[in-house]
Design a protein around this motif. Sequence first.
Motif, mmCIF file in Angstrom:
data_model
loop_
_atom_site.group_PDB
_atom_site.id
_atom_site.type_symbol
_atom_site.label_atom_id
_atom_site.label_comp_id
_atom_site.label_asym_id
_atom_site.label_seq_id
_atom_site.Cartn_x
_atom_site.Cartn_y
_atom_site.Cartn_z
ATOM 1 N N GLY A 1 -30.813 38.126 -69.235
ATOM 2 C CA GLY A 1 -31.845 38.692 -68.383
ATOM 3 C C GLY A 1 -31.587 38.323 -66.938
ATOM 4 O O GLY A 1 -30.470 37.955 -66.557
ATOM 5 N N THR A 2 -32.628 38.413 -66.138
ATOM 6 C CA THR A 2 -32.497 38.060 -64.722
ATOM 7 C C THR A 2 -32.855 36.589 -64.527
ATOM 8 O O THR A 2 -33.625 36.007 -65.297
ATOM 9 C CB THR A 2 -33.424 38.930 -63.857
ATOM 10 N N SER A 3 -32.286 36.007 -63.492
ATOM 11 C CA SER A 3 -32.548 34.606 -63.179
ATOM 12 C C SER A 3 -32.786 34.456 -61.681
ATOM 13 O O SER A 3 -32.309 35.264 -60.882
ATOM 14 C CB SER A 3 -31.372 33.719 -63.598
ATOM 15 N N GLU A 4 -33.537 33.425 -61.339
ATOM 16 C CA GLU A 4 -33.728 33.082 -59.936
ATOM 17 C C GLU A 4 -33.804 31.572 -59.803
ATOM 18 O O GLU A 4 -34.572 30.918 -60.514
ATOM 19 C CB GLU A 4 -34.990 33.721 -59.374
ATOM 20 N N SER A 5 -33.002 31.028 -58.919
ATOM 21 C CA SER A 5 -33.030 29.604 -58.593
ATOM 22 C C SER A 5 -33.450 29.437 -57.150
ATOM 23 O O SER A 5 -32.941 30.124 -56.263
ATOM 24 C CB SER A 5 -31.653 28.966 -58.794
ATOM 25 N N ASP A 6 -34.364 28.515 -56.929
ATOM 26 C CA ASP A 6 -34.913 28.265 -55.597
ATOM 27 C C ASP A 6 -34.686 26.791 -55.269
ATOM 28 O O ASP A 6 -35.283 25.909 -55.898
ATOM 29 C CB ASP A 6 -36.402 28.602 -55.606
ATOM 30 N N PHE A 7 -33.791 26.523 -54.302
ATOM 31 C CA PHE A 7 -33.486 25.154 -53.889
ATOM 32 C C PHE A 7 -34.219 24.874 -52.572
ATOM 33 O O PHE A 7 -33.968 25.544 -51.565
ATOM 34 C CB PHE A 7 -31.982 24.971 -53.685
ATOM 35 N N LEU A 8 -35.102 23.893 -52.581
ATOM 36 C CA LEU A 8 -35.923 23.589 -51.416
ATOM 37 C C LEU A 8 -35.393 22.362 -50.678
ATOM 38 O O LEU A 8 -35.028 21.361 -51.304
ATOM 39 C CB LEU A 8 -37.374 23.352 -51.837
ATOM 40 N N ASN A 9 -35.361 22.465 -49.333
ATOM 41 C CA ASN A 9 -34.801 21.422 -48.470
ATOM 42 C C ASN A 9 -33.410 21.026 -48.957
ATOM 43 O O ASN A 9 -33.139 19.876 -49.271
ATOM 44 C CB ASN A 9 -35.716 20.198 -48.408
ATOM 45 N N PHE A 10 -32.558 22.015 -48.983
ATOM 46 C CA PHE A 10 -31.181 21.876 -49.462
ATOM 47 C C PHE A 10 -30.339 21.228 -48.362
ATOM 48 O O PHE A 10 -30.206 21.759 -47.268
ATOM 49 C CB PHE A 10 -30.651 23.271 -49.799
ATOM 50 N N GLN A 11 -29.798 20.046 -48.637
ATOM 51 C CA GLN A 11 -28.972 19.327 -47.665
ATOM 52 C C GLN A 11 -27.560 19.158 -48.221
ATOM 53 O O GLN A 11 -27.403 18.858 -49.407
ATOM 54 C CB GLN A 11 -29.580 17.955 -47.371
ATOM 55 N N PHE A 12 -26.575 19.351 -47.359
ATOM 56 C CA PHE A 12 -25.193 19.284 -47.834
ATOM 57 C C PHE A 12 -24.309 18.483 -46.881
ATOM 58 O O PHE A 12 -24.533 18.445 -45.666
ATOM 59 C CB PHE A 12 -24.615 20.692 -48.023
ATOM 60 N N ASP A 13 -23.323 17.848 -47.454
ATOM 61 C CA ASP A 13 -22.241 17.193 -46.724
ATOM 62 C C ASP A 13 -20.939 17.729 -47.306
ATOM 63 O O ASP A 13 -20.752 17.724 -48.528
ATOM 64 C CB ASP A 13 -22.285 15.666 -46.894
ATOM 65 N N ILE A 14 -20.066 18.201 -46.446
ATOM 66 C CA ILE A 14 -18.781 18.762 -46.879
ATOM 67 C C ILE A 14 -17.653 17.952 -46.254
ATOM 68 O O ILE A 14 -17.648 17.717 -45.046
ATOM 69 C CB ILE A 14 -18.647 20.237 -46.457
ATOM 70 N N THR A 15 -16.720 17.531 -47.081
ATOM 71 C CA THR A 15 -15.515 16.859 -46.607
ATOM 72 C C THR A 15 -14.314 17.768 -46.864
ATOM 73 O O THR A 15 -14.150 18.268 -47.983
ATOM 74 C CB THR A 15 -15.318 15.508 -47.313
ATOM 75 N N LEU A 16 -13.506 17.970 -45.823
ATOM 76 C CA LEU A 16 -12.356 18.867 -45.926
ATOM 77 C C LEU A 16 -11.048 18.100 -45.783
ATOM 78 O O LEU A 16 -10.949 17.174 -44.977
ATOM 79 C CB LEU A 16 -12.397 19.936 -44.828
#
Length: 257
Positions: A144-159
């Motif tokens: 079926g259909t899905s929905e994800s809601d991420f609140l105050n999403f914080q990220f750190d990316i290392t390259l």
Amino acid sequence: MHYIAYLLVSLQLYAGVYCQSFPADLKKCKYGDGPCLTATANDLLKKYPKGIPELNIKPFDVLPVRDWLLVNDSQVGGAWYFFELLNQINYGFENTTITEIRGFDRDPTATKIEIHGKIPRLIYKGDYLAKGRMLWFVDINSHGTSESDFLNFQFDITLKVRLEYRNNKRYLKIYELVPNIRLDRWIMWLDNFFPDNFDLTIAINNLFNRNWVEFWNELEPGILRLFETVFRSMIDDLFDNVAYDDLFLAESQIESA
């Protein structure tokens, strides 16, 4: 006349392929100037949520996501689970605030590159496919259909990057991207999870949302690998199409500033 026409067409193709440049309304920075790079990154997100078509940079506001197998247990025993996300669309990256950038020195391979940011609300919408067995007696076979809601999403990316030379210019190539994610809340809805029992579908969704932290801890490795592909596709667009040195002030510009 044929030679002149051929020469003009060749020059136009050369300009289109080899002379792509960063938008003039975005401020260029010195190498390694973290605060300036942070401001320019935020300016880019604000001014170009629809991407930059002439540089083949995709939109940030509506971002297709590859199909992703999130759980794939061995289909043996009394409890196993298979869960796949399909036709997912990501909404919300245009509201990103970059909080810090480190690295991007003249030699980008010499220091660690980091990008830190936050998004008030990040939404995934699409389809899902679920199969499995719970507690030896409940079989799952739903889509079926899905929905994800991420609140105050914080990220750190290392390259980790390497340099590639094309047309006598340096281009950045990512060979490793490691994301770290924190959030205040994860809300999910899986429609039609029990096709013949809407009450049970509501119950399983409520169970998930009451215990979302436990589910996050269990699923985090697969979710991080998914976000690795999302972040990488966005950053690769820029680095693939604009030469690394063209992103920064030239020596003559620094001296005259």
